[in-house]
Design an enzyme around this catalytic site. Structure first.
Site, PDB file in Angstrom:
ATOM      1  N   LYS A  69     -29.697  12.198 -25.590  1.00 54.13           N
ATOM      2  CA  LYS A  69     -29.202  11.762 -26.893  1.00 54.13           C
ATOM      3  C   LYS A  69     -30.051  12.359 -28.008  1.00 54.13           C
ATOM      4  CE  LYS A  69     -27.603   7.139 -25.443  1.00 54.13           C
ATOM      5  NZ  LYS A  69     -26.195   7.194 -25.890  1.00 54.13           N
TER       6      LYS A  69
ATOM      7  N   ARG B  86     -20.744   3.153 -17.017  1.00 53.55           N
ATOM      8  CA  ARG B  86     -19.621   2.978 -16.088  1.00 53.55           C
ATOM      9  C   ARG B  86     -20.041   3.261 -14.650  1.00 53.55           C
ATOM     10  NH1 ARG B  86     -16.363   7.402 -19.390  1.00 53.55           N
ATOM     11  NH2 ARG B  86     -17.674   6.394 -20.969  1.00 53.55           N
TER      12      ARG B  86
END
Length: 459
Positions: A238, A312
């Site tokens: 990120k 996920r």
């Protein structure tokens, strides 16, 4: 719960708070003395929402507070007052704008929250006097909300996977529930490969924590929470701005833990399993790489398109394990996608459900308790966005379109057809201070889901 105190017999030493608005302000003024009306005029008070005026008797003693409210925001009616009024005991007056005493008192209590682990609290909150019945109803909700806030606000150094497990163990001890966990390479032996893959690069071992509670004769309920204690993005690193607040990426786990506490405290007639996959998504030589293929617990092969779509991955093994227990309902919470925030903003969690009646009931429950959700569709044609050329599917894809929906569609593959399932993509955070919603960690969707479960299992 220091902001709410129980009304005691003979206790008349509290100051009245009268709610008012533009339509009722003239009637409020008529109840006051000439001196008090002059004070309101000179101070410029006009009953605008969020404003208040302190009223004294001839001796200068505070005897009444007028508060401007918005009838469409009952939770926010008194939320700014605990930190603004002089420290004393107050009660909600019967005069003025009709107010839901439960919602007003809940907003008061939520507005009194301060996270004081690393610095001294600014001041003690003003206290609202409520009935014993009101306190009994409100205390669990306030405690659960503040549990979410405390867990999310705590920096990762003090809230890593082990500390998240400790929070579950403490909850289990309180309610006499059974807790176990799989740590590090135990995850591989027990067939939780995606949880291990996401967390293996951290110096703190990944784990799956399981809590079980309730009678075997009751319907089975599985609650799952994403516990990514910090998310660097992995090798798909990120930016600094994107990474700054990633201590909150375990907000789903915080919600799931708090909901489990509410369920057990209310003694709902369910057989509860709480599952918390707890990891740090870090960067090291053994970090999972883009392009790898993982065989999940459910047997699906997943190509890692993006290591920053890690939530996920940890959830899918937990969902598959929960589904093996053949529950009557599965609920999961996750701070899963920025796309949900782009679509709905920071205040509205996205709700996904594989049964429309289920979704309708949850939305209605959220509306009733002023904890709103918004349903997004499981638009199955978008499954093509997760196509892989060498595996069953990928964990992400090249398109930025419908990111919250494709993430939910990924998770849906791990819930057997016909098994009721709810997924909440929640922000778990307030970007700034507002009445009742201080900056930092926040419970969003927690009261809605609890109200729904109370209706579902108590009737």
């Amino acid at each position: 719960m220091s902001a709410l105190i129980e009304r005691q017999p003979g206790n008349r030493h509290s100051i009245a708070i009268e709610t008012t608005d533009a339509a009722h302000y003239a009637a409020s003024r008529r109840r006051l003395t000439a001196a008090q009306r002059r004070w309101l005029r000179d101070s410029g008070f006009e009953a605008a929402p969020g404003t208040f005026a302190l009223l004294a008797d001839p001796a200068g003693k505070l005897v009444r507070v007028l508060v401007g409210v918005d009838a469409h925001d009952p939770l926010g009616a008194l939320a700014a007052l605990p930190a603004s009024l002089p420290e004393a005991n107050y009660h909600l007056a019967s005069e003025g704008v009709p107010a839901d005493p439960i919602q007003a008192a809940l907003g008061w209590a939520l507005g009194a929250y301060q996270f004081a682990r690393y610095r001294q609290a600014k001041r003690a909150p003003a206290r609202l006097v409520v009935s014993a019945a009101e306190l009994q109803q409100l205390a669990p909700l306030v405690e659960a909300t503040n549990r979410v806030r405390d867990l999310v606000n705590t920096p990762t150094e003090d809230m890593g996977p082990k500390q998240l497990a400790d929070a579950v163990k403490q909850l289990g001890k309180t309610h006499k529930a059974k807790v176990r966990e799989w740590v590090g390479d135990e995850l591989l032996k027990a067939n939780f490969p995606t949880i291990h893959a996401v967390g293996r690069a951290s110096h703190r071992a990944p784990r799956l924590i399981e809590l079980n509670w309730g009678k075997s004769s009751h319907p089975k309920l599985v609650v799952v929470g994403k516990g990514v204690c910090f998310d660097t993005g992995g090798l798909n690193l990120k930016s600094s701005d994107g990474m700054r607040w990633m201590k909150k990426d375990m907000g789903g786990a915080a919600h799931a833990i708090a909901l489990a506490g509410l369920i057990m405290q209310a003694n709902l007639p369910v057989r509860l399993t709480l599952l918390i996959p707890a990891v740090e998504n870090s960067v090291a030589g053994n970090a999972m790489r883009p392009g790898e293929v993982i065989i999940t617990r459910a047997g699906h092969t997943v190509e890692i398109d993006n290591t920053d779509a890690e939530g996920r991955l940890v959830l899918c093994d937990a969902l598959a394990y929960g589904a093996e227990q053949k529950p009557e309902l599965i609920v999961d919470f996750a701070t899963l996608t920025g796309a949900a925030r782009v679509a709905l903003g920071p205040d509205l969690p996205a709700l996904f459900a594989n049964d429309q009646t289920l979704a309708t009931d949850v939305l209605a429950a959220g509306h009733a308790v002023n904890d709103p959700l918004w349903q997004l569709p499981l638009w199955r044609p978008y499954r093509r966005m997760l196509d892989s050329y060498l595996a069953d599917f990928a964990n992400a894809g090249p398109s930025r379109h419908a990111g919250a929906i494709t993430a939910a569609l990924y998770l849906e593959r791990f819930v057997p057809a016909g098994m009721p399932w709810l997924h909440l993509d929640t922000y778990a955070w307030n970007d700034g201070d507002r009445p009742g919603r201080p900056r930092g960690g926040e419970a969003m969707g927690l009261r809605a889901l609890f109200a729904f479960l109370q209706q579902r299992y108590r009737g």
